[in-house]
Design an enzyme around this catalytic site. Sequence first.
Site, mmCIF file in Angstrom:
data_model
loop_
_atom_site.group_PDB
_atom_site.id
_atom_site.type_symbol
_atom_site.label_atom_id
_atom_site.label_comp_id
_atom_site.label_asym_id
_atom_site.label_seq_id
_atom_site.Cartn_x
_atom_site.Cartn_y
_atom_site.Cartn_z
ATOM 1 N N LYS A 41 1.163 -67.114 -10.826
ATOM 2 C CA LYS A 41 1.756 -67.610 -9.586
ATOM 3 C C LYS A 41 3.239 -67.229 -9.517
ATOM 4 O O LYS A 41 3.718 -66.710 -8.537
ATOM 5 C CB LYS A 41 1.596 -69.131 -9.511
ATOM 6 N N GLU A 52 3.920 -64.767 -21.440
ATOM 7 C CA GLU A 52 2.630 -64.395 -22.030
ATOM 8 C C GLU A 52 1.914 -63.384 -21.141
ATOM 9 O O GLU A 52 1.418 -62.350 -21.609
ATOM 10 C CB GLU A 52 1.739 -65.636 -22.193
ATOM 11 N N GLY A 69 0.011 -74.509 -9.815
ATOM 12 C CA GLY A 69 -0.710 -73.663 -10.775
ATOM 13 C C GLY A 69 -2.018 -74.287 -11.228
ATOM 14 O O GLY A 69 -3.055 -73.638 -11.298
ATOM 15 N N ARG A 70 -1.976 -75.581 -11.537
ATOM 16 C CA ARG A 70 -3.181 -76.251 -12.060
ATOM 17 C C ARG A 70 -4.177 -76.597 -10.956
ATOM 18 O O ARG A 70 -5.206 -77.216 -11.224
ATOM 19 C CB ARG A 70 -2.782 -77.483 -12.880
ATOM 20 N N GLU A 95 -0.301 -82.450 -17.183
ATOM 21 C CA GLU A 95 0.836 -81.746 -16.589
ATOM 22 C C GLU A 95 1.245 -82.422 -15.274
ATOM 23 O O GLU A 95 2.391 -82.346 -14.857
ATOM 24 C CB GLU A 95 0.492 -80.260 -16.356
ATOM 25 N N HIS A 146 -21.352 -86.986 -33.714
ATOM 26 C CA HIS A 146 -21.379 -86.742 -35.157
ATOM 27 C C HIS A 146 -19.989 -86.432 -35.685
ATOM 28 O O HIS A 146 -19.840 -85.865 -36.770
ATOM 29 C CB HIS A 146 -22.345 -85.592 -35.466
ATOM 30 N N LYS A 155 10.625 -72.953 -22.896
ATOM 31 C CA LYS A 155 10.658 -71.523 -22.521
ATOM 32 C C LYS A 155 12.067 -70.962 -22.722
ATOM 33 O O LYS A 155 12.255 -69.855 -23.243
ATOM 34 C CB LYS A 155 10.261 -71.349 -21.053
HETATM 35 O O1 F6P Z 1 4.434 -73.372 -17.947
HETATM 36 C C1 F6P Z 1 3.551 -74.149 -17.174
HETATM 37 C C2 F6P Z 1 2.939 -73.340 -16.067
HETATM 38 O O2 F6P Z 1 3.885 -73.075 -15.100
HETATM 39 C C3 F6P Z 1 1.722 -74.004 -15.460
HETATM 40 O O3 F6P Z 1 2.043 -74.983 -14.534
HETATM 41 C C4 F6P Z 1 1.005 -72.825 -14.900
HETATM 42 O O4 F6P Z 1 -0.347 -73.096 -14.613
HETATM 43 C C5 F6P Z 1 1.177 -71.821 -16.016
HETATM 44 O O5 F6P Z 1 2.449 -72.096 -16.556
HETATM 45 C C6 F6P Z 1 1.091 -70.377 -15.600
HETATM 46 O O6 F6P Z 1 2.050 -70.083 -14.637
HETATM 47 P P1 F6P Z 1 1.986 -68.765 -13.765
HETATM 48 O O7 F6P Z 1 0.718 -68.783 -12.982
HETATM 49 O O8 F6P Z 1 3.197 -68.848 -12.877
HETATM 50 O O9 F6P Z 1 2.045 -67.603 -14.700
#
Ligand code: F6P
Length: 547
Positions: free
Chosen positions: A205, A211, A266-267, A352, A383, A511
């Site tokens: 987003k 990453e 995002g979520r 979150e 279990h 971050k």
């Molecule tokens: O660091 C948290 C976050 O911003 C989440 O809210 C989001 O889902 C995820 O990282 C990935 O973010 P993006 O879609 O901007 O790469």
Amino acid sequence: MTIANTPVWQALTTHRASLDGFHLKNAFQDDPNRAATYTATACGLTVDYSKNLITDETWSLLKQLANQCNLVEKCQAMFSGQKINTSEDRAVLHTALRDFSRQPIIVDGKNIAEDVQAVQEKMKQFVSQVHDGTWLGYQGQPIKDVLSIGIGGSFLGPKIMSEALLPYRENKVKVHYVANVDAHHIRDVLAKLDPATTLVIMSSKSFTTQETLNNTLIAKQWLLDDGATQSDVAKHFVCVSSNVAAASEFGIAPENIFPMWDWVGGRYSLWSAIGLPIALDLGYEGYEALLRGAYDMDRHFQEAPISQNLPMILALLGVWYINFFDAESHVLLPYYHYLRGLPAYVQQLDMESNGKQATLDNAYVDYATGPVIWGGEGTNGQHAFHQLMHQSQRIIPADFILPLVADHQYSEQHAMLAANCFAQTQALMVGKTEEEAKAELQDKGFTKATLAALSVQKFMPGNKPSNTILFDKLTPYQLGTIIALYEHKVFCQGVIWGINSFDQWGVELGKVLGNQILPHLGKEASQANFDASTNQLIQRFLTANRT
Ligand code: F6P
């Protein structure tokens, strides 16, 4: 004034104290209608919440709490596009992505419903091009594999929904996911793929996530190393982002960018083009069925009175335990292998969203918000960790989730699964008295002292709360209703706690610090000057990696 200072909160506190002698087993014996009274149905879901530590008075007070917080009005504010994400000055409109009423929704003077439909049309065309083999890679071959690169909401939604809907996959392409910056994963996934027949979907987003950016660079280099040229990249890379400018600058061809918007958290983004991998797995119609399920839950949420409103019921029960019983966690127990990822999905959604310290009025809360969400698939947990649920001093409210009809032919085994699910909710509720434990042991020739000792060990207090959520089959539609149910539950709890469920400032500091530490871990590392512990950790890393 926070919610904890209101008369209804005080009344709930007093009422909680009056329940000290309450036991669910007695409540069921005293009221033959208890199960029927505390069961609600909507959108194909049945929620039996009768095994909760509630009486009619509890329920009446919880409804007053909802009214005190203007829950119904706040719900309408979200759907109508008001900027309820105040700290980011944004509307919260993931619901617009699945609004089949096609009514205009205006944000900043613009009808966003039109934008949503345009992107959905683009998704539809893209999926059909990939599926019918007209989207060609740089050697002129159709696409066989899709690599979805994203993290958090740009990963969990697509991966977990696709996993849950495995029986509905069209199997035209195989979708793979990479999220972590730990490059073992991308190395291992790329090793299995052919660059000439692989399409990469980069999902971010913000388009700033370390990453995702770095994994995408690795994938791009992998394509170039295969012999593709820079101009071939457009045949293998598409991107979903609200930061279209950054995506273009990164080198994604403009026609390959699927836009999303800042009013989609995002979520909450699987309903946007972030859901492309799901559409590639299920076909666009299957993906649309998921959206339809969520849309029906949206309407139920907006229209049903509190006492029949599934998200509101689950939310109020959660608040009851977190704030009046000091419950710290909530466990999700899907009795269905394909739903094994649901706890991880709801974990991000809930933690979150509601793991917050500040109210919307910029004061610090003096009560607990969001629970720790955890769980795992039944019967495996029985279990492993159920022991703690049954006999520890902790109170861990649970959601047991079970489709009544399996997707396989082993009906006896499905009956066993269901029997285990129902038995766990029953065992948590009734428990076992010391007398019952003694009676079981009586005939086995134990001495009186051993009997007394063992009955203490075997005593199970019961009176442990759970909801049971049932539905016929886990179809794409039904999954949509379940995900929207949890989304709205989380929203309602945020309203009650007076917090903003749609920002996530707490993830930022890590971050920033990560970016400060990174230069000290490279080959040209300079002297680190952090705290002694961090300096020492850096030193260990450098020593281990010295060549
Ligand atoms: O660091 C948290 C976050 O911003 C989440 O809210 C989001 O889902 C995820 O990282 C990935 O973010 P993006 O879609 O901007 O790469």
